[in-house]
Design a protein around this motif. Structure first.
Motif, PDB file in Angstrom:
ATOM      1  N   UNK A  22     -23.057  22.925  58.796  1.00 50.65           N
ATOM      2  CA  UNK A  22     -22.938  22.047  57.741  1.00 50.65           C
ATOM      3  C   UNK A  22     -22.613  22.912  56.428  1.00 50.65           C
ATOM      4  N   UNK A  23     -21.745  22.679  55.428  1.00 48.60           N
ATOM      5  CA  UNK A  23     -21.335  23.415  54.402  1.00 48.60           C
ATOM      6  C   UNK A  23     -22.667  23.444  53.381  1.00 48.60           C
ATOM      7  N   UNK A  24     -22.673  24.452  52.723  1.00 49.64           N
ATOM      8  CA  UNK A  24     -23.698  24.585  51.781  1.00 49.64           C
ATOM      9  C   UNK A  24     -22.923  24.494  50.255  1.00 49.64           C
ATOM     10  N   UNK A  25     -23.636  23.914  49.431  1.00 48.60           N
ATOM     11  CA  UNK A  25     -23.109  23.778  48.020  1.00 48.60           C
ATOM     12  C   UNK A  25     -23.856  24.018  47.063  1.00 48.60           C
ATOM     13  N   UNK A  26     -23.316  24.487  45.819  1.00 48.14           N
ATOM     14  CA  UNK A  26     -24.136  24.853  44.589  1.00 48.14           C
ATOM     15  C   UNK A  26     -23.784  23.831  43.677  1.00 48.14           C
ATOM     16  N   UNK A  27     -24.477  23.545  42.705  1.00 47.29           N
ATOM     17  CA  UNK A  27     -24.621  22.639  41.567  1.00 47.29           C
ATOM     18  C   UNK A  27     -24.300  23.257  40.405  1.00 47.29           C
ATOM     19  N   UNK A  28     -23.351  23.297  39.833  1.00 46.99           N
ATOM     20  CA  UNK A  28     -22.829  23.989  38.694  1.00 46.99           C
ATOM     21  C   UNK A  28     -23.865  23.964  37.380  1.00 46.99           C
ATOM     22  N   UNK A  29     -24.547  22.599  37.449  1.00 54.41           N
ATOM     23  CA  UNK A  29     -25.381  22.471  36.307  1.00 54.41           C
ATOM     24  C   UNK A  29     -26.799  22.919  36.738  1.00 54.41           C
ATOM     25  N   UNK A  30     -26.985  23.521  37.614  1.00 58.27           N
ATOM     26  CA  UNK A  30     -28.302  24.064  38.063  1.00 58.27           C
ATOM     27  C   UNK A  30     -28.189  25.470  37.375  1.00 58.27           C
ATOM     28  N   UNK A  31     -29.580  26.000  36.862  1.00 56.10           N
ATOM     29  CA  UNK A  31     -29.643  27.221  36.171  1.00 56.10           C
ATOM     30  C   UNK A  31     -29.788  28.233  37.192  1.00 56.10           C
ATOM     31  N   UNK A  32     -29.391  29.346  37.000  1.00 55.20           N
ATOM     32  CA  UNK A  32     -29.471  30.751  37.654  1.00 55.20           C
ATOM     33  C   UNK A  32     -30.223  31.657  37.169  1.00 55.20           C
ATOM     34  N   UNK A  33     -30.607  31.397  35.846  1.00 54.37           N
ATOM     35  CA  UNK A  33     -31.424  32.208  35.040  1.00 54.37           C
ATOM     36  C   UNK A  33     -32.400  31.225  33.973  1.00 54.37           C
ATOM     37  N   UNK A  34     -33.447  30.846  34.248  1.00 53.20           N
ATOM     38  CA  UNK A  34     -34.168  31.273  35.648  1.00 53.20           C
ATOM     39  C   UNK A  34     -33.481  30.435  36.570  1.00 53.20           C
ATOM     40  N   UNK A  35     -33.826  30.634  37.946  1.00 55.67           N
ATOM     41  CA  UNK A  35     -33.261  29.812  38.807  1.00 55.67           C
ATOM     42  C   UNK A  35     -34.100  28.565  39.256  1.00 55.67           C
ATOM     43  N   UNK A  36     -33.465  27.461  39.093  1.00 53.41           N
ATOM     44  CA  UNK A  36     -34.436  26.400  39.345  1.00 53.41           C
ATOM     45  C   UNK A  36     -33.421  24.917  39.954  1.00 53.41           C
ATOM     46  N   UNK A  37     -34.058  23.996  40.664  1.00 53.38           N
ATOM     47  CA  UNK A  37     -33.329  23.077  41.297  1.00 53.38           C
ATOM     48  C   UNK A  37     -33.507  21.824  40.327  1.00 53.38           C
ATOM     49  N   UNK A  38     -32.216  21.353  39.894  1.00 48.59           N
ATOM     50  CA  UNK A  38     -32.199  20.284  39.096  1.00 48.59           C
ATOM     51  C   UNK A  38     -31.823  19.084  39.938  1.00 48.59           C
ATOM     52  N   UNK A  39     -31.898  19.077  41.073  1.00 47.49           N
ATOM     53  CA  UNK A  39     -31.642  17.741  41.891  1.00 47.49           C
ATOM     54  C   UNK A  39     -32.829  17.132  42.662  1.00 47.49           C
ATOM     55  N   UNK A  40     -33.157  15.809  42.116  1.00 45.62           N
ATOM     56  CA  UNK A  40     -34.350  15.059  42.664  1.00 45.62           C
ATOM     57  C   UNK A  40     -34.094  13.677  42.834  1.00 45.62           C
ATOM     58  N   UNK A  41     -34.907  12.933  43.610  1.00 46.41           N
ATOM     59  CA  UNK A  41     -34.941  11.591  43.454  1.00 46.41           C
ATOM     60  C   UNK A  41     -33.488  11.217  44.194  1.00 46.41           C
TER      61      UNK A  41
END
Length: 123
Positions: A22-41
């Protein structure tokens, strides 16, 4: 779940990383510096994070090993990141080669082996 990646190719979007076919996607609104996940719920139900078991080896496969890492999510789970960007599946991907999440909202893109956005929007 151990992480092992492969590369798929889509005529419009180009090459992108897959896990479990399955494809893996990135969320452009997630921070890479510092790296953190903004996708919950509810968002995480539509865009499930690629979770790894703490203490398990991540097999980079088609992804450069030095670019594969982990992000600790707010719920304590370890999420795979490529080039410090957390990666996700898309609930509407049903089989290998599906890429329906490409370009959704202008902020969801398939991720390449170097962590950048795969080519064109398909929506």
């Amino acid at each position: 779940m151990p992480f092992s990646s492969a590369i798929a190719d889509n005529g419009a979007a180009g090459q992108y990383v897959t896990a479990a076919d399955r494809a893996l996607y990135r969320f452009d609104n997630a921070s890479a510096t510092p790296s953190r996940s903004n996708c919950a719920g509810d968002s995480a139900e539509t865009w499930p994070p690629l979770i790894a078991q703490r203490g398990r080896v991540a097999y980079a496969g088609a992804t450069r090993p030095r670019l594969v890492g982990f992000v600790e999510r707010a719920d304590g789970a370890c999420q795979i990141a490529i080039a410090e960007r957390p990666v996700y599946f898309f609930i509407e991907d049903r089989k290998a080669g599906d890429l329906p999440g490409q370009g959704i909202g202008g902020i969801w893109r398939a991720v390449t082996s170097t962590g950048v956005k795969a080519g064109a929007n398909l929506r």
